[in-house]
Design a protein around this motif. Structure first.
Motif, PDB file in Angstrom:
ATOM      1  N   ALA A 116      91.348  52.683  30.691  1.00 29.44           N
ATOM      2  CA  ALA A 116      91.809  51.924  31.865  1.00 29.44           C
ATOM      3  C   ALA A 116      90.810  50.836  32.263  1.00 29.44           C
ATOM      4  CB  ALA A 116      92.012  52.891  33.033  1.00 29.44           C
ATOM      5  N   VAL A 117      91.284  49.897  33.046  1.00 32.42           N
ATOM      6  CA  VAL A 117      90.426  48.819  33.557  1.00 32.42           C
ATOM      7  C   VAL A 117      89.406  49.374  34.553  1.00 32.42           C
ATOM      8  CG1 VAL A 117      90.426  46.692  34.953  1.00 32.42           C
ATOM      9  CG2 VAL A 117      92.259  47.087  33.284  1.00 32.42           C
ATOM     10  N   GLY A 118      88.174  48.915  34.442  1.00 34.39           N
ATOM     11  CA  GLY A 118      87.165  49.172  35.476  1.00 34.39           C
ATOM     12  C   GLY A 118      86.505  50.544  35.434  1.00 34.39           C
ATOM     13  N   LYS A 119      86.193  51.037  36.655  1.00 38.10           N
ATOM     14  CA  LYS A 119      85.353  52.228  36.813  1.00 38.10           C
ATOM     15  C   LYS A 119      85.947  53.484  36.150  1.00 38.10           C
ATOM     16  CE  LYS A 119      82.801  54.337  40.570  1.00 38.10           C
ATOM     17  NZ  LYS A 119      82.507  54.368  41.992  1.00 38.10           N
ATOM     18  N   ALA A 120      87.250  53.714  36.355  1.00 37.17           N
ATOM     19  CA  ALA A 120      87.882  54.901  35.753  1.00 37.17           C
ATOM     20  C   ALA A 120      87.814  54.805  34.234  1.00 37.17           C
ATOM     21  CB  ALA A 120      89.331  55.028  36.216  1.00 37.17           C
ATOM     22  N   GLY A 121      88.027  53.604  33.717  1.00 35.80           N
ATOM     23  CA  GLY A 121      87.968  53.404  32.268  1.00 35.80           C
ATOM     24  C   GLY A 121      86.559  53.617  31.737  1.00 35.80           C
ATOM     25  N   ALA A 122      85.575  53.130  32.485  1.00 36.97           N
ATOM     26  CA  ALA A 122      84.176  53.282  32.048  1.00 36.97           C
ATOM     27  C   ALA A 122      83.815  54.761  31.947  1.00 36.97           C
ATOM     28  CB  ALA A 122      83.250  52.562  33.019  1.00 36.97           C
ATOM     29  N   LEU A 123      84.271  55.543  32.920  1.00 35.06           N
ATOM     30  CA  LEU A 123      84.009  56.988  32.892  1.00 35.06           C
ATOM     31  C   LEU A 123      84.786  57.642  31.733  1.00 35.06           C
ATOM     32  CD1 LEU A 123      83.959  59.308  35.973  1.00 35.06           C
ATOM     33  CD2 LEU A 123      85.251  59.966  33.974  1.00 35.06           C
ATOM     34  N   ASN A 124      86.056  57.295  31.624  1.00 34.04           N
ATOM     35  CA  ASN A 124      86.881  57.913  30.581  1.00 34.04           C
ATOM     36  C   ASN A 124      86.433  57.545  29.170  1.00 34.04           C
ATOM     37  OD1 ASN A 124      88.561  59.591  31.942  1.00 34.04           O
ATOM     38  ND2 ASN A 124      90.286  58.187  32.063  1.00 34.04           N
ATOM     39  N   ALA A 125      85.819  56.391  29.016  1.00 40.82           N
ATOM     40  CA  ALA A 125      85.333  55.996  27.684  1.00 40.82           C
ATOM     41  C   ALA A 125      84.322  57.031  27.183  1.00 40.82           C
ATOM     42  CB  ALA A 125      84.688  54.617  27.751  1.00 40.82           C
ATOM     43  N   ALA A 126      83.469  57.492  28.099  1.00 37.72           N
ATOM     44  CA  ALA A 126      82.467  58.496  27.710  1.00 37.72           C
ATOM     45  C   ALA A 126      83.135  59.828  27.376  1.00 37.72           C
ATOM     46  CB  ALA A 126      81.454  58.684  28.839  1.00 37.72           C
ATOM     47  N   ILE A 127      84.119  60.213  28.183  1.00 41.44           N
ATOM     48  CA  ILE A 127      84.830  61.477  27.928  1.00 41.44           C
ATOM     49  C   ILE A 127      85.566  61.388  26.589  1.00 41.44           C
ATOM     50  CG2 ILE A 127      86.645  63.067  28.744  1.00 41.44           C
ATOM     51  CD1 ILE A 127      84.423  63.048  30.683  1.00 41.44           C
ATOM     52  N   TYR A 128      86.198  60.262  26.362  1.00 42.84           N
ATOM     53  CA  TYR A 128      86.969  60.103  25.129  1.00 42.84           C
ATOM     54  C   TYR A 128      86.044  60.140  23.902  1.00 42.84           C
ATOM     55  CZ  TYR A 128      91.019  58.658  22.387  1.00 42.84           C
ATOM     56  OH  TYR A 128      92.048  58.614  21.487  1.00 42.84           O
ATOM     57  N   ALA A 129      84.899  59.498  24.029  1.00 40.88           N
ATOM     58  CA  ALA A 129      83.913  59.549  22.935  1.00 40.88           C
ATOM     59  C   ALA A 129      83.504  61.001  22.688  1.00 40.88           C
ATOM     60  CB  ALA A 129      82.693  58.703  23.297  1.00 40.88           C
ATOM     61  N   ALA A 130      83.319  61.742  23.778  1.00 42.40           N
ATOM     62  CA  ALA A 130      82.932  63.157  23.643  1.00 42.40           C
ATOM     63  C   ALA A 130      84.030  63.957  22.946  1.00 42.40           C
ATOM     64  CB  ALA A 130      82.646  63.743  25.023  1.00 42.40           C
ATOM     65  N   LEU A 131      85.288  63.652  23.254  1.00 45.79           N
ATOM     66  CA  LEU A 131      86.403  64.366  22.615  1.00 45.79           C
ATOM     67  C   LEU A 131      86.436  64.081  21.107  1.00 45.79           C
ATOM     68  CD1 LEU A 131      89.255  63.822  25.241  1.00 45.79           C
ATOM     69  CD2 LEU A 131      87.854  65.861  24.903  1.00 45.79           C
ATOM     70  N   ILE A 132      86.155  62.855  20.734  1.00 45.89           N
ATOM     71  CA  ILE A 132      86.108  62.512  19.302  1.00 45.89           C
ATOM     72  C   ILE A 132      84.964  63.283  18.633  1.00 45.89           C
ATOM     73  CG2 ILE A 132      85.674  60.642  17.637  1.00 45.89           C
ATOM     74  CD1 ILE A 132      87.015  58.721  19.746  1.00 45.89           C
ATOM     75  N   LEU A 133      83.808  63.273  19.280  1.00 44.96           N
ATOM     76  CA  LEU A 133      82.638  63.956  18.720  1.00 44.96           C
ATOM     77  C   LEU A 133      82.831  65.473  18.688  1.00 44.96           C
ATOM     78  CD1 LEU A 133      79.915  61.871  20.571  1.00 44.96           C
ATOM     79  CD2 LEU A 133      80.300  61.855  18.102  1.00 44.96           C
ATOM     80  N   ALA A 134      83.593  65.990  19.657  1.00 45.93           N
ATOM     81  CA  ALA A 134      83.782  67.445  19.770  1.00 45.93           C
ATOM     82  C   ALA A 134      84.507  68.045  18.565  1.00 45.93           C
ATOM     83  CB  ALA A 134      84.553  67.764  21.056  1.00 45.93           C
ATOM     84  N   VAL A 135      85.253  67.226  17.855  1.00 46.17           N
ATOM     85  CA  VAL A 135      85.941  67.711  16.651  1.00 46.17           C
ATOM     86  C   VAL A 135      84.897  68.225  15.646  1.00 46.17           C
ATOM     87  CG1 VAL A 135      87.364  66.982  14.676  1.00 46.17           C
ATOM     88  CG2 VAL A 135      87.886  66.123  16.976  1.00 46.17           C
ATOM     89  N   LYS A 136      83.757  67.542  15.607  1.00 44.43           N
ATOM     90  CA  LYS A 136      82.721  67.883  14.625  1.00 44.43           C
ATOM     91  C   LYS A 136      81.552  68.677  15.229  1.00 44.43           C
ATOM     92  CE  LYS A 136      79.419  65.256  11.893  1.00 44.43           C
ATOM     93  NZ  LYS A 136      79.017  63.872  11.628  1.00 44.43           N
ATOM     94  N   HIS A 137      81.279  68.450  16.515  1.00 44.56           N
ATOM     95  CA  HIS A 137      80.074  69.032  17.132  1.00 44.56           C
ATOM     96  C   HIS A 137      80.460  70.089  18.171  1.00 44.56           C
ATOM     97  CE1 HIS A 137      77.590  65.879  15.309  1.00 44.56           C
ATOM     98  NE2 HIS A 137      78.521  65.034  15.679  1.00 44.56           N
ATOM     99  N   PRO A 138      80.339  71.381  17.834  1.00 45.62           N
ATOM    100  CA  PRO A 138      80.749  72.429  18.774  1.00 45.62           C
ATOM    101  C   PRO A 138      79.982  72.405  20.089  1.00 45.62           C
ATOM    102  CG  PRO A 138      79.807  73.373  16.744  1.00 45.62           C
ATOM    103  CD  PRO A 138      79.900  71.909  16.539  1.00 45.62           C
ATOM    104  N   GLU A 139      78.725  71.978  20.078  1.00 43.77           N
ATOM    105  CA  GLU A 139      77.940  71.961  21.322  1.00 43.77           C
ATOM    106  C   GLU A 139      78.517  70.932  22.292  1.00 43.77           C
ATOM    107  OE1 GLU A 139      76.913  70.780  18.430  1.00 43.77           O
ATOM    108  OE2 GLU A 139      75.849  68.896  18.749  1.00 43.77           O
ATOM    109  N   ILE A 140      79.085  69.853  21.760  1.00 44.04           N
ATOM    110  CA  ILE A 140      79.702  68.846  22.639  1.00 44.04           C
ATOM    111  C   ILE A 140      81.040  69.380  23.161  1.00 44.04           C
ATOM    112  CG2 ILE A 140      80.655  66.489  22.763  1.00 44.04           C
ATOM    113  CD1 ILE A 140      78.435  65.626  20.841  1.00 44.04           C
ATOM    114  N   ARG A 141      81.762  70.106  22.294  1.00 44.69           N
ATOM    115  CA  ARG A 141      83.029  70.702  22.752  1.00 44.69           C
ATOM    116  C   ARG A 141      82.774  71.621  23.953  1.00 44.69           C
ATOM    117  NH1 ARG A 141      84.982  73.268  18.261  1.00 44.69           N
ATOM    118  NH2 ARG A 141      84.287  75.280  19.031  1.00 44.69           N
ATOM    119  N   LYS A 142      81.707  72.422  23.863  1.00 44.40           N
ATOM    120  CA  LYS A 142      81.377  73.332  24.972  1.00 44.40           C
ATOM    121  C   LYS A 142      81.085  72.550  26.251  1.00 44.40           C
ATOM    122  CE  LYS A 142      79.711  77.095  22.221  1.00 44.40           C
ATOM    123  NZ  LYS A 142      78.646  77.081  21.230  1.00 44.40           N
TER     124      LYS A 142
END
Ligand code: RP5
Length: 176
Positions: A116-142
């Motif tokens: 999304a545009v702006g602040k919500a998007g900036a926050l969600n970008a980090a969460i989304y990156a974490a979700l991508i990484l969580a597929v491979k990294h169990p510690e991030i999934r936790k």
């Protein structure tokens, strides 16, 4: 530079207040990252170098945020085959629609996942990156699971308060 999982780029120092939302969440989730100011239009060579250096340092996901014509996420996507998350920032005109269209309207074959545009998007970008990484990294999934639980708990807490004190007092208290 130590090993990283996420490289964050923004097009201008005027984007840093928003980028802080991304960085805060990456830190909370314990995800090693870098943050650079580099412009697709003003410093195109620097953008290329950051992408290459970040890949050499282990970056698995890129987050790129920009306002106005917002070419940065697309240019980063052209330079890597890692997933790129684009954050459209609000400029002084069009409420960020200009940046949103630039980020999402990528040509076939070179996608950018837009948040999304702006602040919500900036926050969600980090969460989304974490979700991508969580597929491979169990510690991030936790860590993401804990984050989700905290989010649910905060909504429960708000509803409990609403039931306890009623809408009038709730709104009054939240105004302060
Ligand atoms: C974009 O132009 C940047 O991402 C920024 O959002 C916008 C304006 O940049 P400044 O003029 O504030 O440096 O490239």
């Amino acid at each position: 530079m130590g090993k990283i999982k996420v490289a964050v780029l923004v097009g201008s120092d005027s984007d840093l207040a928003m980028a802080q939302e991304t960085v805060k969440v990456l830190e909370e989730l314990g995800i090693e990252h870098t943050l650079n100011v580099a412009s697709a239009h003003r410093t195109p060579e620097k953008v290329k170098k950051i992408v290459k250096d970040s890949e050499a340092n282990g970056a698995e996901v890129f987050i790129a945020g920009a306002g106005m014509s917002a070419a940065l996420p697309g240019v980063v996507a052209a330079e890597t085959i890692k997933p790129v998350i684009g954050i459209p920032f609000e400029g002084k005109a069009f409420g960020g629609l200009d940046a949103l269209l630039s980020v999402i309207q990528m040509p076939p074959g070179i996608p950018v996942g837009s948040v999304a545009v702006g602040k919500a998007g900036a926050l969600n970008a980090a969460i989304y990156a974490a979700l991508i990484l969580a597929v491979k990294h169990p510690e991030i999934r936790k860590k993401v699971e804990v984050y989700r639980k905290k989010l649910s708990a905060s909504v429960e807490q708000k509803d409990k308060k609403l039931q306890d004190i009623g809408i009038k007092k709730y709104i009054e208290e939240n105004r302060r």
